[in-house]
Design an enzyme around this catalytic site. Structure first.
Site, mmCIF file in Angstrom:
data_model
loop_
_atom_site.group_PDB
_atom_site.id
_atom_site.type_symbol
_atom_site.label_atom_id
_atom_site.label_comp_id
_atom_site.label_asym_id
_atom_site.label_seq_id
_atom_site.Cartn_x
_atom_site.Cartn_y
_atom_site.Cartn_z
ATOM 1 C CB CYS A 121 1.309 2.159 -14.384
ATOM 2 S SG CYS A 121 0.472 2.398 -12.837
ATOM 3 C CG HIS B 253 3.713 -2.001 -14.295
ATOM 4 N ND1 HIS B 253 4.377 -0.950 -13.709
ATOM 5 C CD2 HIS B 253 2.452 -1.968 -13.794
ATOM 6 C CE1 HIS B 253 3.548 -0.311 -12.895
ATOM 7 N NE2 HIS B 253 2.378 -0.914 -12.925
ATOM 8 C CG ASN C 17 2.032 -0.314 -9.313
ATOM 9 O OD1 ASN C 17 2.752 0.475 -9.917
ATOM 10 N ND2 ASN C 17 0.890 -0.739 -9.793
HETATM 11 N N1 ACO Z 1 -6.017 -7.120 3.199
HETATM 12 C C1 ACO Z 1 -6.881 -8.085 3.526
HETATM 13 N N2 ACO Z 1 -7.975 -8.369 2.779
HETATM 14 C C2 ACO Z 1 -8.150 -7.647 1.665
HETATM 15 C C3 ACO Z 1 -7.268 -6.626 1.260
HETATM 16 C C4 ACO Z 1 -6.160 -6.370 2.090
HETATM 17 N N3 ACO Z 1 -5.248 -5.434 1.801
HETATM 18 N N4 ACO Z 1 -7.704 -6.099 0.105
HETATM 19 C C5 ACO Z 1 -8.830 -6.752 -0.229
HETATM 20 N N5 ACO Z 1 -9.097 -7.695 0.716
HETATM 21 C C6 ACO Z 1 -10.199 -8.637 0.766
HETATM 22 C C7 ACO Z 1 -11.365 -8.202 -0.070
HETATM 23 O O1 ACO Z 1 -12.176 -7.290 0.650
HETATM 24 C C8 ACO Z 1 -12.058 -9.512 -0.316
HETATM 25 O O2 ACO Z 1 -12.822 -9.821 0.830
HETATM 26 P P1 ACO Z 1 -14.295 -10.500 0.656
HETATM 27 O O3 ACO Z 1 -14.016 -11.801 -0.026
HETATM 28 O O4 ACO Z 1 -14.745 -10.621 2.071
HETATM 29 O O5 ACO Z 1 -15.054 -9.534 -0.171
HETATM 30 C C9 ACO Z 1 -10.918 -10.521 -0.379
HETATM 31 O O6 ACO Z 1 -9.788 -9.860 0.202
HETATM 32 C C10 ACO Z 1 -10.561 -10.937 -1.786
HETATM 33 O O7 ACO Z 1 -10.527 -9.782 -2.604
HETATM 34 P P2 ACO Z 1 -10.139 -9.856 -4.103
HETATM 35 O O8 ACO Z 1 -10.155 -8.468 -4.668
HETATM 36 O O9 ACO Z 1 -10.943 -10.903 -4.802
HETATM 37 O O10 ACO Z 1 -8.641 -10.387 -3.972
HETATM 38 P P3 ACO Z 1 -7.661 -10.728 -5.118
HETATM 39 O O11 ACO Z 1 -7.119 -12.076 -4.910
HETATM 40 O O12 ACO Z 1 -8.221 -10.385 -6.467
HETATM 41 O O13 ACO Z 1 -6.475 -9.716 -4.835
HETATM 42 C C11 ACO Z 1 -5.646 -7.612 -5.614
HETATM 43 C C12 ACO Z 1 -6.732 -8.335 -4.827
HETATM 44 C C13 ACO Z 1 -4.306 -7.898 -4.963
HETATM 45 C C14 ACO Z 1 -5.951 -6.130 -5.569
HETATM 46 C C15 ACO Z 1 -5.672 -8.151 -7.066
HETATM 47 O O14 ACO Z 1 -6.962 -8.104 -7.593
HETATM 48 C C16 ACO Z 1 -4.755 -7.359 -7.954
HETATM 49 O O15 ACO Z 1 -3.545 -7.398 -7.815
HETATM 50 N N6 ACO Z 1 -5.309 -6.631 -8.937
HETATM 51 C C17 ACO Z 1 -4.519 -5.825 -9.825
HETATM 52 C C18 ACO Z 1 -4.208 -4.555 -9.125
HETATM 53 C C19 ACO Z 1 -3.138 -3.786 -9.810
HETATM 54 O O16 ACO Z 1 -2.107 -4.321 -10.144
HETATM 55 N N7 ACO Z 1 -3.387 -2.489 -10.021
HETATM 56 C C20 ACO Z 1 -2.494 -1.599 -10.566
HETATM 57 C C21 ACO Z 1 -2.129 -1.980 -11.980
HETATM 58 S S1 ACO Z 1 -2.072 -0.648 -13.049
HETATM 59 C C22 ACO Z 1 -1.085 0.404 -12.358
HETATM 60 O O17 ACO Z 1 0.038 0.072 -12.141
HETATM 61 C C23 ACO Z 1 -1.649 1.717 -11.932
#
Ligand code: ACO
Length: 331
Positions: free
Chosen positions: A119, A252, A282
């Protein structure tokens, strides 16, 4: 890598963006996987994203963006002698999307190649085009950033599916009388590469060759919140400016929570931050140019404004640039 731009002034003289028509809302996503509008909004700030039509490939999104950028710069394809396309989803591995675009645009004298830096690709491409222009190798560059990530997502994986969208942007870079780019900071950390990867997409053979994005969300979150701040601070320090000098902050667009964290840590007033992740998700390499285009449409990019851009993504990679804007961008 960090460097102050000390060569002849180079700036962005044209800007264009394009997103596909198809809007995919959180409500619709919740019919595909076990998720909800409430969860997605609370954790990411994303309301909807655009999805390319089956017949659209990257160059179909990049072409209108590139044409708009050329028109704004008042030049034609034949006037471009360097065409860089930052993407992780080219039409195909070869011919490159850049070569295809150069042909369509009539940029017969252009060096054209694709650039892969996750990205952060658009930030890397900006720096590279700047270097070639300053070095006298090229006179006018077209830098494209775009992706159709919907093609490489696992549509059964709710943890990645909800985050991404499709789109592209483009800028023209050329010499200007004064101001323009102040400096760049770029970095990479392959040790964290497996936190966001596409196994099976190259020459290494994997048992699971499904070629779909896999991500360790919490680790990427920690990385993103760290580098958005450290990269911005490093380039500001190198260029001798402070956050109070920054008029427009273009981070970003990965996740509203990540942007809010960086904004708080850096101390950027919220009215100086550009945010469109709510509408596009994103868009990977398209993220920063799409955000720039939105800022331009809102009348926020005016001559003399100091713009700070920071990208981060797969690699893991990051990159920042500071530019003193030089051109009035039409509303
Ligand atoms: N809907 C509902 N529940 C979900 C979803 C969803 N779409 N996705 C995950 N969950 C659940 C998980 O399974 C987990 O359940 P569990 O507790 O029963 O295991 C719970 O939600 C919490 O999951 P976490 O991963 O801890 O949630 P978090 O608050 O960290 O949010 C997220 C997840 C949004 C993916 C976050 O970690 C994030 O934004 N990370 C960065 C991702 C990113 O920006 N990537 C790209 C950047 S680089 C580029 O641009 C290529």
């Amino acid at each position: 890598m960090i460097g102050k731009a000390e060569g002849p002034p180079i700036s962005i003289t044209g800007l264009g963006a394009y997103v596909p028509d198809r809007v995919l809302t959180n409500a619709e996503l919740s019919t595909l996987v076990d998720t909800s509008d409430e969860w997605i909004m609370e954790r990411t700030g994303i309301r909807e994203r655009r999805i390319a039509a089956p017949e659209q490939a990257l160059t179909d999104l990049a072409l209108p963006a590139a044409q708009a950028a050329l028109a704004q710069a008042g030049v034609e394809g034949k006037d471009i002698d360097l065409l860089l396309c930052a993407t992780v989803t080219p039409d195909m591995m070869f011919p490159t999307s850049s070569a295809l675009l150069a042909d369509t645009l009539g940029a017969r004298d252009a060096a054209a190649y694709d650039l892969l830096a996750g990205c952060t690709g658009f930030m890397y491409a900006l720096a590279q085009a700047y270097g070639m222009l300053v070095g006298g190798l090229a006179k006018r560059a077209l830098v494209v950033g775009g992706d159709i990530l919907s093609r490489i997502l696992d549509w059964d994986d709710r943890s990645t599916l909800v985050l991404f969208g499709d789109g592209a942007g483009a800028v023209v870079l050329e010499a200007v009388p004064e101001q323009g780019f102040l400096g760049f900071e770029l970095g990479a950390d392959g040790a964290g590469g497996a936190n966001l990867w596409l196994p099976g997409s190259g020459s290494r053979i994997f048992d699971d060759g499904d070629r779909l994005v896999k991500m360790n969300g919490p680790e990427v979150f920690k990385f993103a919140t760290r580098v958005l701040v450290s990269s911005a601070e490093a380039i500001m320090e190198r260029c001798g400016v402070t956050i109070d000098d920054v008029d427009v902050y273009v981070p970003h667009q990965a996740n509203k929570r990540i942007i809010d964290h960086a904004t708080r840590k850096l101390g950027v007033p919220s009215d100086r931050v550009v945010i469109n992740v709510d509408r596009y998700g994103n868009t990977s390499s398209g993220s920063i140019p799409l955000a720039l285009a939105d800022a331009a449409a809102e009348g926020r990019l005016k001559p003399g404004k100091l713009v700070l851009m920071t990208g981060m993504g797969a690699g893991l990679t990051w990159g920042s640039a500071l530019i003193r804007w030089t051109k009035e961008m039409a509303r």
